[in-house]
Write a protein that holds these residues in place. Structure first.
Motif, PDB file in Angstrom:
ATOM      1  N   THR A  48       0.967  -1.229  -0.039  1.00 47.66           N
ATOM      2  CA  THR A  48       0.035  -0.177   0.047  1.00 47.66           C
ATOM      3  C   THR A  48       0.878   1.143   0.059  1.00 47.66           C
ATOM      4  N   THR A  49       0.637   1.942  -0.808  1.00 45.22           N
ATOM      5  CA  THR A  49       1.783   3.169  -1.081  1.00 45.22           C
ATOM      6  C   THR A  49       1.590   4.017   0.220  1.00 45.22           C
ATOM      7  N   PRO A  50       2.641   4.591   0.778  1.00 46.76           N
ATOM      8  CA  PRO A  50       2.574   5.561   1.706  1.00 46.76           C
ATOM      9  C   PRO A  50       2.842   7.150   1.178  1.00 46.76           C
ATOM     10  N   ALA A  51       2.476   7.220  -0.170  1.00 39.77           N
ATOM     11  CA  ALA A  51       2.448   8.520  -0.874  1.00 39.77           C
ATOM     12  C   ALA A  51       1.154   9.218  -0.248  1.00 39.77           C
ATOM     13  N   SER A  52       1.775  10.579   0.011  1.00 33.27           N
ATOM     14  CA  SER A  52       0.377  11.335   0.614  1.00 33.27           C
ATOM     15  C   SER A  52       0.674  12.822   0.491  1.00 33.27           C
ATOM     16  N   VAL A  53      -0.220  13.538   0.892  1.00 37.70           N
ATOM     17  CA  VAL A  53      -0.242  15.227   1.029  1.00 37.70           C
ATOM     18  C   VAL A  53      -0.020  15.414   2.704  1.00 37.70           C
ATOM     19  N   GLN A  54       1.006  16.193   2.842  1.00 36.76           N
ATOM     20  CA  GLN A  54       1.073  16.087   4.537  1.00 36.76           C
ATOM     21  C   GLN A  54       0.990  17.588   4.902  1.00 36.76           C
ATOM     22  N   PHE A  55       0.504  17.922   5.950  1.00 37.95           N
ATOM     23  CA  PHE A  55       0.300  19.205   6.471  1.00 37.95           C
ATOM     24  C   PHE A  55      -0.133  19.428   7.754  1.00 37.95           C
ATOM     25  N   PHE A  56       0.219  20.584   8.600  1.00 45.39           N
ATOM     26  CA  PHE A  56      -0.372  20.898   9.833  1.00 45.39           C
ATOM     27  C   PHE A  56      -1.609  20.948  10.070  1.00 45.39           C
ATOM     28  N   ASP A  57      -2.243  20.320  11.136  1.00 44.89           N
ATOM     29  CA  ASP A  57      -3.725  20.388  11.506  1.00 44.89           C
ATOM     30  C   ASP A  57      -4.384  21.819  11.215  1.00 44.89           C
ATOM     31  N   ALA A  58      -3.476  22.760  11.732  1.00 46.29           N
ATOM     32  CA  ALA A  58      -4.050  24.134  11.591  1.00 46.29           C
ATOM     33  C   ALA A  58      -4.422  24.461  10.283  1.00 46.29           C
ATOM     34  N   GLN A  59      -4.113  23.909   9.129  1.00 48.35           N
ATOM     35  CA  GLN A  59      -4.531  24.144   7.846  1.00 48.35           C
ATOM     36  C   GLN A  59      -6.046  23.880   7.603  1.00 48.35           C
ATOM     37  N   GLY A  60      -6.524  22.916   8.470  1.00 44.53           N
ATOM     38  CA  GLY A  60      -7.917  22.535   8.237  1.00 44.53           C
ATOM     39  C   GLY A  60      -8.261  21.917   7.046  1.00 44.53           C
ATOM     40  N   ILE A 109      10.298  19.446   4.056  1.00 42.27           N
ATOM     41  CA  ILE A 109       9.982  19.880   5.460  1.00 42.27           C
ATOM     42  C   ILE A 109      10.104  21.144   5.802  1.00 42.27           C
ATOM     43  N   ALA A 110      11.349  21.724   5.700  1.00 43.97           N
ATOM     44  CA  ALA A 110      11.577  23.128   6.058  1.00 43.97           C
ATOM     45  C   ALA A 110      10.699  24.010   5.339  1.00 43.97           C
ATOM     46  N   ALA A 111      10.055  23.726   3.991  1.00 45.56           N
ATOM     47  CA  ALA A 111       9.209  24.679   3.687  1.00 45.56           C
ATOM     48  C   ALA A 111       7.872  24.609   3.931  1.00 45.56           C
ATOM     49  N   VAL A 112       7.345  23.605   4.708  1.00 46.74           N
ATOM     50  CA  VAL A 112       6.241  23.602   5.378  1.00 46.74           C
ATOM     51  C   VAL A 112       6.054  24.159   6.646  1.00 46.74           C
ATOM     52  N   PRO A 129       6.081  12.043  10.710  1.00 47.00           N
ATOM     53  CA  PRO A 129       6.761  12.025  12.036  1.00 47.00           C
ATOM     54  C   PRO A 129       7.897  13.063  12.255  1.00 47.00           C
ATOM     55  N   THR A 130       8.801  13.145  11.289  1.00 47.13           N
ATOM     56  CA  THR A 130       9.887  14.194  11.518  1.00 47.13           C
ATOM     57  C   THR A 130       9.430  15.576  11.619  1.00 47.13           C
ATOM     58  N   MET A 131       8.445  16.106  10.598  1.00 44.59           N
ATOM     59  CA  MET A 131       8.006  17.157  10.699  1.00 44.59           C
ATOM     60  C   MET A 131       7.185  17.658  11.894  1.00 44.59           C
ATOM     61  N   GLN A 132       6.420  16.737  12.521  1.00 45.97           N
ATOM     62  CA  GLN A 132       5.752  16.757  13.782  1.00 45.97           C
ATOM     63  C   GLN A 132       6.726  17.069  14.825  1.00 45.97           C
ATOM     64  N   ASN A 133       7.615  16.430  15.003  1.00 44.28           N
ATOM     65  CA  ASN A 133       8.689  16.358  15.861  1.00 44.28           C
ATOM     66  C   ASN A 133       9.677  17.470  15.929  1.00 44.28           C
ATOM     67  N   LYS A 134       9.832  18.183  14.884  1.00 50.45           N
ATOM     68  CA  LYS A 134      10.671  19.361  14.782  1.00 50.45           C
ATOM     69  C   LYS A 134       9.818  20.576  15.116  1.00 50.45           C
ATOM     70  N   ALA A 135       8.538  20.492  14.424  1.00 53.59           N
ATOM     71  CA  ALA A 135       7.839  21.812  14.784  1.00 53.59           C
ATOM     72  C   ALA A 135       6.910  21.795  15.896  1.00 53.59           C
ATOM     73  N   LYS A 136       6.712  20.576  16.586  1.00 53.04           N
ATOM     74  CA  LYS A 136       5.852  20.393  17.759  1.00 53.04           C
ATOM     75  C   LYS A 136       4.577  20.705  17.477  1.00 53.04           C
ATOM     76  N   LYS A 137       4.129  20.600  16.361  1.00 50.83           N
ATOM     77  CA  LYS A 137       2.729  20.745  15.919  1.00 50.83           C
ATOM     78  C   LYS A 137       2.229  19.247  15.197  1.00 50.83           C
ATOM     79  N   PRO A 203      16.492   8.756  12.778  1.00 50.57           N
ATOM     80  CA  PRO A 203      15.553   9.832  13.718  1.00 50.57           C
ATOM     81  C   PRO A 203      15.796   9.613  15.196  1.00 50.57           C
ATOM     82  N   PRO A 204      15.239  10.472  15.974  1.00 49.10           N
ATOM     83  CA  PRO A 204      15.055   9.902  17.389  1.00 49.10           C
ATOM     84  C   PRO A 204      14.272   8.808  17.504  1.00 49.10           C
ATOM     85  N   LYS A 205      14.319   7.978  18.614  1.00 52.11           N
ATOM     86  CA  LYS A 205      13.491   6.631  18.503  1.00 52.11           C
ATOM     87  C   LYS A 205      12.036   7.014  18.466  1.00 52.11           C
ATOM     88  N   ASP A 206      11.401   8.132  19.285  1.00 56.44           N
ATOM     89  CA  ASP A 206      10.245   8.056  19.136  1.00 56.44           C
ATOM     90  C   ASP A 206       9.700   8.433  17.717  1.00 56.44           C
TER      91      ASP A 206
END
Length: 268
Positions: A48-60, A109-112, A129-137, A203-206
């Motif tokens: 099953t492809t992991p391909a996806s559009v990824q964004f912060f929840d705040a984008q709605g 990731i930096a662009a988002v 998961p990397t983006m969530q860890n870096k931005a804490k969002k 990346p970090p273990k978590d």
């Protein structure tokens, strides 16, 4: 086990006999065979492809229609960017409904995070998961597979050196990889722990745990649910070939047997 520097290079090295086996994304295998590289899949494990559009929840963003007018970071020429128009089409959208910002893979990731783009094209088992860890969002996803478009992802490959020179080894290696995935599916924590020290780029273990948890959701399609990891079907292979023919990654589609050595693979 050596780092492969991406699926395209892994496919080329495996076809040339520089390595006995490779672990590569199926679109790169299809493209390689299309270009004359003598390589075959022994079985796709991430079906099953992991391909996806990824964004912060705040984008709605809750559905594909919410992408209208959004700026999305993508990498020109890669499988994600080439299949994104098909994903949009499946959901009643056109490429002109969004803006794709060409970005190198490391910069998405930096662009988002910086707000230069609203989202990125990536793998749910990688960037999120990397983006969530870096931005804490919190990060959310529109997964292609949950919105009308699925195709094969990573699997085990071999070239003529192994397939013709040591077919028994190819069968045993495929069985061992299948057994490994089955064990990891039952006990993910020891599997994640076993990766410690494997690479300086881990990346970090978590984050790794979250990535692996998502990866385990990719092991089967509806056709292979309940079967051993790595058991493929001709229909799933054909669907993948059709997707990448439409995306222009494969110029001259060949029979499934030209890409997949079913005889040495996992029996369903």
């Amino acid at each position: 086990i050596r780092a492969g520097q991406g699926s395209q290079k892994t496919v080329q090295a495996t076809g040339a006999g520089q390595t006995d086996f490779g672990w590569a994304d199926t679109p790169a295998v299809l493209a390689g065979v299309d270009q004359g590289v003598k390589v075959k899949s022994l079985g796709v494990f991430l079906q099953t492809t992991p391909a996806s559009v990824q964004f912060f929840d705040a984008q709605g963003i809750k559905a594909p229609g919410d992408l209208k007018g959004k700026m999305i970071a993508g990498t020109a020429g890669d499988a994600l960017t080439k299949t994104f128009p098909i994903f949009l089409e499946k959901n009643g959208l056109e490429l002109s409904d969004v803006k794709v910002q060409n970005t190198d893979p490391a910069g998405k990731i930096a662009a988002v995070i910086s707000g230069k783009t609203d989202a990125l094209l990536g793998y749910a088992s990688d960037q999120g998961p990397t983006m969530q860890n870096k931005a804490k969002k919190d990060v959310s996803y529109l997964r292609f597979s949950e919105n009308g478009l699925n195709f094969y992802s990573n699997g085990l490959i071999a070239g003529p050196k192994t397939l013709q020179g040591n077919g028994d080894l190819a069968k045993r290696m495929t069985a061992a990889v299948s057994e490994s995935w089955a064990a990891a599916e039952k006990s993910p924590e020891p599997a994640v722990a076993s990766m410690e020290g494997a690479s300086e780029q881990l990346p970090p273990k978590d984050v790794l745990s979250e990535q692996f948890k998502t990866t385990l959701t990719l092991l089967h399609t509806d056709a292979t649910e309940g079967k051993a990891p790595g058991a493929n079907t001709e229909a799933d292979w054909q669907q993948t070939i059709d997707v990448f023919s439409k995306a222009g990654l494969v110029k001259e589609a060949k029979p499934v047997a030209d890409y997949w050595d079913a005889a040495k693979g996992i029996k369903g």
